[in-house]
Design a protein around this motif. Structure first.
Motif, PDB file in Angstrom:
ATOM      1  N   ILE A 176      -6.935   1.594  -8.740  1.00 55.64           N
ATOM      2  CA  ILE A 176      -6.925   0.508  -7.771  1.00 55.64           C
ATOM      3  C   ILE A 176      -5.909   0.846  -6.691  1.00 55.64           C
ATOM      4  CG2 ILE A 176      -7.709  -1.275  -9.382  1.00 55.64           C
ATOM      5  CD1 ILE A 176      -4.812  -2.075  -9.802  1.00 55.64           C
ATOM      6  N   SER A 177      -6.013   0.161  -5.575  1.00 58.20           N
ATOM      7  CA  SER A 177      -5.180   0.497  -4.419  1.00 58.20           C
ATOM      8  C   SER A 177      -3.696   0.533  -4.755  1.00 58.20           C
ATOM      9  CB  SER A 177      -5.425  -0.505  -3.292  1.00 58.20           C
ATOM     10  OG  SER A 177      -6.744  -0.414  -2.807  1.00 58.20           O
TER      11      SER A 177
ATOM     12  N   ALA B  40      -1.141   8.505  -2.898  1.00 52.60           N
ATOM     13  CA  ALA B  40      -1.914   9.721  -2.612  1.00 52.60           C
ATOM     14  C   ALA B  40      -1.936  10.019  -1.119  1.00 52.60           C
ATOM     15  CB  ALA B  40      -3.337   9.573  -3.142  1.00 52.60           C
ATOM     16  N   TRP B  41      -1.853   8.982  -0.288  1.00 60.48           N
ATOM     17  CA  TRP B  41      -1.895   9.166   1.161  1.00 60.48           C
ATOM     18  C   TRP B  41      -0.636   9.846   1.694  1.00 60.48           C
ATOM     19  CZ3 TRP B  41      -5.386   6.297  -1.108  1.00 60.48           C
ATOM     20  CH2 TRP B  41      -6.617   6.054  -0.483  1.00 60.48           C
TER      21      TRP B  41
ATOM     22  N   ALA C 172      -6.480  15.165  -0.972  1.00 65.96           N
ATOM     23  CA  ALA C 172      -7.922  15.358  -0.776  1.00 65.96           C
ATOM     24  C   ALA C 172      -8.681  14.083  -1.134  1.00 65.96           C
ATOM     25  CB  ALA C 172      -8.406  16.526  -1.630  1.00 65.96           C
ATOM     26  N   TYR C 173      -8.257  13.430  -2.199  1.00 66.36           N
ATOM     27  CA  TYR C 173      -8.873  12.151  -2.585  1.00 66.36           C
ATOM     28  C   TYR C 173      -8.642  11.107  -1.496  1.00 66.36           C
ATOM     29  CZ  TYR C 173      -9.114   7.583  -4.864  1.00 66.36           C
ATOM     30  OH  TYR C 173      -9.378   6.259  -5.164  1.00 66.36           O
ATOM     31  N   ALA C 174      -7.424  11.055  -0.964  1.00 67.07           N
ATOM     32  CA  ALA C 174      -7.116  10.092   0.098  1.00 67.07           C
ATOM     33  C   ALA C 174      -7.979  10.350   1.330  1.00 67.07           C
ATOM     34  CB  ALA C 174      -5.632  10.163   0.457  1.00 67.07           C
ATOM     35  N   ARG C 175      -8.173  11.623   1.685  1.00 62.81           N
ATOM     36  CA  ARG C 175      -9.028  11.947   2.834  1.00 62.81           C
ATOM     37  C   ARG C 175     -10.466  11.521   2.573  1.00 62.81           C
ATOM     38  NH1 ARG C 175      -5.880  16.677   2.800  1.00 62.81           N
ATOM     39  NH2 ARG C 175      -7.506  17.832   1.679  1.00 62.81           N
ATOM     40  N   PHE C 176     -10.948  11.776   1.362  1.00 67.93           N
ATOM     41  CA  PHE C 176     -12.310  11.386   1.010  1.00 67.93           C
ATOM     42  C   PHE C 176     -12.493   9.881   1.166  1.00 67.93           C
ATOM     43  CE2 PHE C 176     -15.110   9.594  -2.211  1.00 67.93           C
ATOM     44  CZ  PHE C 176     -16.307  10.261  -1.957  1.00 67.93           C
ATOM     45  N   MET C 177     -11.562   9.110   0.648  1.00 70.75           N
ATOM     46  CA  MET C 177     -11.676   7.653   0.715  1.00 70.75           C
ATOM     47  C   MET C 177     -11.485   7.146   2.143  1.00 70.75           C
ATOM     48  SD  MET C 177     -12.328   6.761  -2.427  1.00 70.75           S
ATOM     49  CE  MET C 177     -11.871   5.031  -2.666  1.00 70.75           C
ATOM     50  N   GLY C 178     -10.463   7.664   2.822  1.00 70.21           N
ATOM     51  CA  GLY C 178     -10.167   7.180   4.162  1.00 70.21           C
ATOM     52  C   GLY C 178     -11.240   7.507   5.173  1.00 70.21           C
TER      53      GLY C 178
ATOM     54  N   ALA D 189      -0.358  15.394  -7.477  1.00 74.68           N
ATOM     55  CA  ALA D 189       0.559  16.244  -6.704  1.00 74.68           C
ATOM     56  C   ALA D 189       0.278  17.731  -6.883  1.00 74.68           C
ATOM     57  CB  ALA D 189       2.004  15.936  -7.097  1.00 74.68           C
ATOM     58  N   ASP D 190      -0.712  18.080  -7.696  1.00 68.37           N
ATOM     59  CA  ASP D 190      -1.050  19.493  -7.925  1.00 68.37           C
ATOM     60  C   ASP D 190      -1.965  20.010  -6.827  1.00 68.37           C
ATOM     61  OD1 ASP D 190       0.382  19.208 -10.236  1.00 68.37           O
ATOM     62  OD2 ASP D 190      -1.374  19.049 -11.545  1.00 68.37           O
ATOM     63  N   ASP D 191      -1.907  21.305  -6.596  1.00 63.59           N
ATOM     64  CA  ASP D 191      -2.775  21.945  -5.611  1.00 63.59           C
ATOM     65  C   ASP D 191      -4.241  21.722  -5.983  1.00 63.59           C
ATOM     66  OD1 ASP D 191      -3.024  24.184  -3.370  1.00 63.59           O
ATOM     67  OD2 ASP D 191      -4.373  24.750  -5.007  1.00 63.59           O
ATOM     68  N   LEU D 192      -5.051  21.366  -5.004  1.00 62.71           N
ATOM     69  CA  LEU D 192      -6.456  21.026  -5.255  1.00 62.71           C
ATOM     70  C   LEU D 192      -7.198  22.175  -5.913  1.00 62.71           C
ATOM     71  CD1 LEU D 192      -9.000  19.260  -4.933  1.00 62.71           C
ATOM     72  CD2 LEU D 192      -9.222  20.183  -2.604  1.00 62.71           C
TER      73      LEU D 192
END
Length: 224
Positions: A71-72, A78-79, A89-95, A205-208
């Protein structure tokens, strides 16, 4: 959802909800609530198997013990992470899609708190899987991810979604799906680890690319 919001159904009621949800979801695939109800009323054996696998994994046991929610309030950090991390990467996907992790419908038809949480977790990690497999949210991308989800959990709803999704594709899109995405999804779903037993929030926080290597994630092929 878990704190008393569930509805207990008799067998005939469960069957009625399953049939009604299946028909409604086919008529209107954007009805997330109907798709969720179909997954719950037909997926108990699958969720029980997932639960047992999670109990046999150290990370899975930690997830079951701590019951993290996507949840938010829990993923907002993550942002702020470096650009090459899984969390960023997850933050970019969602944003980029104006998605909110709070938009998932609640679980209503699971019999126990434990199964309700597993069903909730499966619903909430969906966007993590989009990010890791680098899949778009168009019909082809969603259908390809449902192939992987079916391999991972054997949920009947996922199999029905693949059938329904491919039926809605145009002839050219269907050819692209079966020539490029379907074979990849079959291999990717088998190759990767048990995705339900991953504590994703611990890897933000780990490299994608390191996260992908660690869990055997093969990103989707570039569209032709």
């Amino acid at each position: 959802m878990i704190e008393g919001g569930r509805v207990r159904l008799k067998p005939w009621q469960q069957a009625a909800v399953a049939v009604g949800s299946a028909v409604g979801a086919l008529l209107n695939p954007r009805r997330a609530d109907l798709i969720a109800a179909l997954g719950e009323t037909t997926g108990k054996p699958a969720f029980e198997r997932v639960l047992e696998r999670m109990k046999n994994s150290s990370e899975g046991r930690a997830v079951l013990s701590e019951r993290p929610r996507v949840i938010s309030a829990n993923v907002a950090h993550a942002w702020d992470l470096p650009a090459d991390t899984f969390g960023a990467a997850y933050a970019r996907f969602m944003g980029s899609r104006n998605f909110s992790p709070d938009d998932r419908p609640p679980v209503r038809f699971m019999e126990t708190d434990e199964l309700a949480y597993v069903a909730t977790r499966a619903r909430e990690v969906h966007d993590f899987w989009h990010t890791l497999f680098d899949l778009p949210t168009n019909l082809i991308g969603e259908t390809a991810l449902k192939v992987i989800e079916f391999e991972q959990m054997l949920l009947p709803m996922c199999g029905l979604s693949v059938v329904g999704g491919t039926a809605r594709l145009g002839s050219k899109q269907r050819k692209v799906f079966y020539q490029h995405y379907f074979p990849w999804a079959l291999g990717a779903g088998i190759r990767c680890t048990d995705l339900m037993s991953v504590y994703y929030e611990r890897h933000f926080a780990d490299d994608l690319e390191e996260v992908r290597r660690r869990f055997g994630i093969l990103p989707a092929p570039a569209p032709p």
